[in-house]
Design a protein around this motif. Structure first.
Motif, PDB file in Angstrom:
ATOM      1  N   UNK A 105       0.814  -1.221   0.000  1.00  0.00           N
ATOM      2  CA  UNK A 105       0.000   0.000   0.000  1.00  0.00           C
ATOM      3  C   UNK A 105       0.846   1.269   0.000  1.00  0.00           C
ATOM      4  N   UNK A 106       2.134   1.134   0.260  1.00  0.00           N
ATOM      5  CA  UNK A 106       3.038   2.292   0.234  1.00  0.00           C
ATOM      6  C   UNK A 106       3.861   2.345  -1.053  1.00  0.00           C
ATOM      7  N   UNK A 107       3.412   1.621  -2.075  1.00  0.00           N
ATOM      8  CA  UNK A 107       4.119   1.608  -3.355  1.00  0.00           C
ATOM      9  C   UNK A 107       3.163   1.987  -4.474  1.00  0.00           C
ATOM     10  N   UNK A 108       3.697   2.215  -5.627  1.00  0.00           N
ATOM     11  CA  UNK A 108       2.906   2.481  -6.823  1.00  0.00           C
ATOM     12  C   UNK A 108       3.560   1.773  -7.994  1.00  0.00           C
ATOM     13  N   UNK A 109       2.807   1.601  -9.061  1.00  0.00           N
ATOM     14  CA  UNK A 109       3.319   0.879 -10.207  1.00  0.00           C
ATOM     15  C   UNK A 109       3.073  -0.605 -10.075  1.00  0.00           C
ATOM     16  N   UNK A 110       3.565  -1.372 -11.037  1.00  0.00           N
ATOM     17  CA  UNK A 110       3.368  -2.818 -11.043  1.00  0.00           C
ATOM     18  C   UNK A 110       4.604  -3.499 -11.603  1.00  0.00           C
ATOM     19  N   UNK A 111       4.848  -4.723 -11.131  1.00  0.00           N
ATOM     20  CA  UNK A 111       5.965  -5.507 -11.623  1.00  0.00           C
ATOM     21  C   UNK A 111       7.300  -4.848 -11.333  1.00  0.00           C
ATOM     22  N   UNK A 112       8.162  -4.805 -12.355  1.00  0.00           N
ATOM     23  CA  UNK A 112       9.488  -4.215 -12.190  1.00  0.00           C
ATOM     24  C   UNK A 112       9.438  -2.702 -12.048  1.00  0.00           C
ATOM     25  N   UNK A 113       8.288  -2.106 -12.377  1.00  0.00           N
ATOM     26  CA  UNK A 113       8.155  -0.650 -12.278  1.00  0.00           C
ATOM     27  C   UNK A 113       7.657  -0.200 -10.908  1.00  0.00           C
ATOM     28  N   UNK A 114       7.513  -1.128  -9.966  1.00  0.00           N
ATOM     29  CA  UNK A 114       7.037  -0.770  -8.630  1.00  0.00           C
ATOM     30  C   UNK A 114       8.070   0.104  -7.924  1.00  0.00           C
ATOM     31  N   UNK A 165      -3.567  -1.846 -10.338  1.00  0.00           N
ATOM     32  CA  UNK A 165      -2.994  -0.845  -9.432  1.00  0.00           C
ATOM     33  C   UNK A 165      -3.025  -1.434  -8.020  1.00  0.00           C
ATOM     34  N   UNK A 166      -2.115  -2.364  -7.772  1.00  0.00           N
ATOM     35  CA  UNK A 166      -2.173  -3.133  -6.527  1.00  0.00           C
ATOM     36  C   UNK A 166      -1.859  -2.279  -5.308  1.00  0.00           C
ATOM     37  N   UNK A 167      -1.032  -1.282  -5.451  1.00  0.00           N
ATOM     38  CA  UNK A 167      -0.737  -0.415  -4.318  1.00  0.00           C
ATOM     39  C   UNK A 167      -1.967   0.324  -3.843  1.00  0.00           C
ATOM     40  N   UNK A 168      -2.716   0.889  -4.783  1.00  0.00           N
ATOM     41  CA  UNK A 168      -3.938   1.617  -4.411  1.00  0.00           C
ATOM     42  C   UNK A 168      -5.010   0.659  -3.893  1.00  0.00           C
ATOM     43  N   UNK A 169      -5.096  -0.529  -4.499  1.00  0.00           N
ATOM     44  CA  UNK A 169      -6.055  -1.527  -4.019  1.00  0.00           C
ATOM     45  C   UNK A 169      -5.731  -1.944  -2.585  1.00  0.00           C
ATOM     46  N   UNK A 170      -4.446  -2.070  -2.272  1.00  0.00           N
ATOM     47  CA  UNK A 170      -4.065  -2.422  -0.905  1.00  0.00           C
ATOM     48  C   UNK A 170      -4.405  -1.302   0.068  1.00  0.00           C
ATOM     49  N   UNK A 171      -4.259  -0.054  -0.360  1.00  0.00           N
ATOM     50  CA  UNK A 171      -4.645   1.073   0.494  1.00  0.00           C
ATOM     51  C   UNK A 171      -6.144   1.044   0.762  1.00  0.00           C
TER      52      UNK A 171
END
Length: 313
Positions: A61-70, A282-288
């Protein structure tokens, strides 16, 4: 002549065979380790499938992007959450469904349990089975079934309304009625489940209390409010908290029934979480969103425990 008595020779006896101190300590260690060995499969399973995803989701939840771009984003996802109108719309939809559905469902469940528990009702076992049957129906199957029943043109519900002289309702095409359709499905599915829980609580209330109240001239309503409801207080608290948590996590029924429409009128927080995570990746935002929902569930549960818990605690 004097004789000198000699003491008989004493033959040392062998020490009895037994465990050495080292062997005894090893046995104690094995006995002490046995419970942890037996718990190990459950602990490993919990760690891999529960604890690790929870911690990883928090970090995500404290990250953005996906895969290698996280990359690290700090509190950006949570700030975005506060400014996201679609999140607040989903939260408002969920709250409206919660406020209507949970009291309605639990009231019907309590009345159903009282009716089934009455000695005047025959074939009580059959009635109990009947009211519980919707709870064992799959959620997806329930959504598909009600999608056919609530169709505007040829749905069975609208045909029934027209039979009694009422106009047909666009259940799945109007924002208000779409939310009411979700309420209807939830009420049908979970009323019997909660009724069985209340029935178990009713059977634990001593009959002497009702007999004493009848001797004092208390009527059915008075007995219900003065004896039944206070005696069921722990059970009521249990069902209120569980129903609140379940409604806040609502996903299956609106996803199958309305898809969140029309115009996001039945979009719930869990559906919005799913969209961000598995449609937009957008897993970071989904986790938030998931942790915001967790915080909301925790706060509401604590408030309900405070308001409905025992006063002397």
């Amino acid at each position: 002549m004097t004789t000198t008595a000699t003491a008989p020779a004493v033959t040392p006896t062998a020490k009895p065979a037994g465990r050495t101190p080292r062997t005894g300590r090893s046995a104690r260690r094995r006995r002490a380790a046995l419970p942890y060995l037996l718990l190990a499969p459950a602990l490993v399973t919990f760690g891999v499938f529960k604890a690790y995803p929870i911690v990883d989701s928090l970090l995500l939840s404290f990250t953005t992007g996906a895969g290698s771009a996280t990359r690290a984003a700090g509190l950006a996802n949570y700030r975005r959450l506060l400014d996201d109108p679609l999140f607040w719309a989903a939260l408002r939809n969920t709250a409206e469904i919660l406020v209507v559905q949970v009291p309605l469902m639990l009231a019907l469940a309590l009345l159903t349990a009282v009716g089934i528990n009455s000695v005047l009702v025959r074939w009580r076992a059959v009635w109990r089975l009947g009211v519980f049957m919707p709870a064992v129906t799959g959620l997806v199957a329930t959504g598909v079934m009600f999608a056919f029943l609530l169709r505007t043109d040829d749905g069975a519900v609208n045909r029934l309304l027209e039979t009694v002289g009422l106009p047909a309702v666009d259940w799945l095409g109007q924002p208000f009625w779409a939310r009411m359709a979700v309420v209807l499905v939830l009420t049908w599915h979970y009323t019997g489940y909660n009724a069985v829980i209340y029935l178990a609580g009713l059977q634990g209330i001593p009959k002497d209390l009702y007999e004493a109240a009848m001797v004092d001239g208390a009527g059915p309503v008075r007995r219900f409010t003065a004896i039944t409801v206070p005696a069921l207080r722990p059970v009521l608290l249990f069902t209120v908290v569980l129903s609140t948590i379940g409604t806040l996590q609502l996903f299956d029924e609106p996803y199958v029934l309305t898809g969140g429409g029309p115009d996001n009128a039945s979009l719930t927080v869990s559906m919005y979480l799913y969209q961000n995570g598995f449609r937009y990746f957008d897993f970071g935002y989904a986790s938030a969103i998931a942790y915001a929902l967790t915080l909301l569930v925790s706060v509401l549960g604590a408030v309900q425990m405070r308001l409905m818990g025992e006063k002397d605690r």
